[in-house]
Design an enzyme around this catalytic site. Structure first.
Site, short mmCIF file in Angstrom:
data_model
loop_
_atom_site.label_atom_id
_atom_site.label_comp_id
_atom_site.label_asym_id
_atom_site.label_seq_id
_atom_site.Cartn_x
_atom_site.Cartn_y
_atom_site.Cartn_z
CG ASN A 28 6.83 2.70 7.42
OD1 ASN A 28 6.44 3.86 7.51
ND2 ASN A 28 6.36 1.93 6.20
CE1 TYR A 34 -1.26 -0.07 7.17
CE2 TYR A 34 0.86 -0.41 8.23
CZ TYR A 34 -0.08 -0.37 7.01
OH TYR A 34 0.60 -0.39 5.42
CD GLU A 93 6.36 -8.98 7.69
OE1 GLU A 93 6.17 -10.19 7.84
OE2 GLU A 93 7.52 -8.89 7.26
CB ILE A 106 -1.14 0.20 1.20
CG1 ILE A 106 -1.86 1.22 1.12
CG2 ILE A 106 -0.18 0.05 2.40
CD1 ILE A 106 -3.31 1.29 2.04
CB ALA A 107 2.67 3.29 -1.61
C1 LIG Z 1 2.10 5.07 5.15
C2 LIG Z 1 1.30 5.89 4.00
C3 LIG Z 1 0.65 4.85 3.11
C4 LIG Z 1 0.39 7.04 4.52
O1 LIG Z 1 -0.39 7.57 3.80
P1 LIG Z 1 -1.41 8.83 4.01
O2 LIG Z 1 -2.37 9.01 2.78
O3 LIG Z 1 -0.36 10.21 4.09
O4 LIG Z 1 -1.86 8.39 5.31
P2 LIG Z 1 -3.20 9.50 5.89
O5 LIG Z 1 -3.31 10.69 5.67
O6 LIG Z 1 -4.57 8.64 5.74
O7 LIG Z 1 -2.82 9.34 7.36
C5 LIG Z 1 -3.80 8.67 8.66
C6 LIG Z 1 -2.74 8.97 9.96
O8 LIG Z 1 -1.70 7.92 9.70
C7 LIG Z 1 -0.69 8.79 10.65
N1 LIG Z 1 0.57 9.12 9.51
C8 LIG Z 1 0.54 9.43 8.43
N2 LIG Z 1 1.67 9.85 7.81
C9 LIG Z 1 2.38 10.08 8.90
C10 LIG Z 1 3.76 10.48 9.34
N3 LIG Z 1 4.45 11.03 8.15
N4 LIG Z 1 4.06 10.61 10.47
C11 LIG Z 1 3.65 10.24 11.50
N5 LIG Z 1 2.10 9.74 11.24
C12 LIG Z 1 1.76 9.80 10.25
C13 LIG Z 1 -1.37 9.71 11.33
O9 LIG Z 1 -1.93 9.29 12.51
C14 LIG Z 1 -2.48 10.14 10.22
O10 LIG Z 1 -3.40 10.83 10.78
P3 LIG Z 1 -3.42 12.33 10.95
O11 LIG Z 1 -2.87 12.91 9.70
O12 LIG Z 1 -4.89 12.81 11.46
O13 LIG Z 1 -2.45 12.75 11.77
C15 LIG Z 1 2.14 7.03 3.15
O14 LIG Z 1 3.01 7.42 4.27
C16 LIG Z 1 3.26 6.13 2.32
O15 LIG Z 1 2.83 5.69 0.98
N6 LIG Z 1 4.37 5.95 2.72
C17 LIG Z 1 5.33 5.11 2.00
C18 LIG Z 1 4.93 3.80 1.57
C19 LIG Z 1 4.51 2.68 2.83
O16 LIG Z 1 5.23 2.95 3.89
N7 LIG Z 1 3.49 1.95 2.97
C20 LIG Z 1 3.19 1.14 4.09
C21 LIG Z 1 4.24 -0.03 3.89
S1 LIG Z 1 3.67 -1.30 5.58
#
Ligand SMILES: CC(C)(COP(=O)(O)OP(=O)(O)OC[C@H]1O[C@@H](n2cnc3c(N)ncnc32)[C@H](O)[C@@H]1OP(=O)(O)O)[C@@H](O)C(=O)NCCC(=O)NCCS
Length: 153
Positions: free
Chosen positions: A118, A125, A113, A79-80
């Site tokens: 991260n 999650y 996992e 997921i990303a």
């Molecule tokens: C992890 C990921 C999918 C989150 O996507 P996103 O669309 O930004 O997530 P959301 O906006 O729905 O965030 C939901 C919550 O996640 C947490 N969160 C998201 N990004 C964060 C960050 N950089 N630091 C801390 N908490 C974070 C927060 O609790 C956030 O809620 P808030 O914005 O109200 O504080 C994105 O950062 C990503 O693509 N990362 C690289 C790929 C990856 O690591 N995938 C998961 C592999 S297990």
């Protein structure tokens, strides 16, 4: 039906198409140190238990998920969200969709996992109700532990 997120933005989740793999692969490369190759994504389209969804933000493909449905368990294999579209609630929206679909497909839990370092993903999650249920020590090639997280449906 697309859903209105803010006053001017629309988000929509749909099944991925094979022609999406180039965009998916670009986001993957921008998101991970050791990204899946494009061939790995193509392969997923032909696996019976694999489901691929993409998320569009104002008609632009900005994120994706790969989920394996194995008996009564859904496993989020990937997921990303594209870097410039993060922190808009898009991954949360996608995970809510995965929960609904998994439930409709008869799953009783979602498992994944995640690398211990991260923090963004772990916070995401946890916010979505997942709990840490196990640790795979030194699971990754760089020696990092993997956390197993689960959400009961
Ligand atoms: C992890 C990921 C999918 C989150 O996507 P996103 O669309 O930004 O997530 P959301 O906006 O729905 O965030 C939901 C919550 O996640 C947490 N969160 C998201 N990004 C964060 C960050 N950089 N630091 C801390 N908490 C974070 C927060 O609790 C956030 O809620 P808030 O914005 O109200 O504080 C994105 O950062 C990503 O693509 N990362 C690289 C790929 C990856 O690591 N995938 C998961 C592999 S297990």
């Amino acid at each position: 039906m697309p859903k209105k997120n803010t006053a001017s933005s629309w988000i929509k989740i749909r099944e991925a198409k094979l022609t999406d793999v180039w965009k998916i692969s670009k986001i993957e490369r921008d998101s991970f140190e050791k990204p899946w190759g494009i061939d790995a994504f193509i392969y997923e389209f032909f696996k019976k238990h694999s489901r691929l969804w993409v998320i569009e933000y104002n008609s632009e493909l900005v994120g994706y998920s790969v989920v394996w449905i194995i008996k009564d368990e859904a496993y989020i294999a990937n997921i990303a969200v594209a870097p410039s579209f993060r922190r808009k609630g898009l991954a949360s929206f996608l995970i809510r969709h995965i929960m609904n679909e998994a439930q409709n497909l008869g799953c009783s839990s979602i498992v994944l996992e995640v690398k211990r370092s991260n923090i963004a993903a772990i916070n995401l999650y946890k916010k979505m109700g997942f709990e840490i249920v196990g640790i795979r020590e030194k699971m990754y090639s760089d020696g990092e532990d993997g956390l197993i997280m689960e959400k009961l449906l």
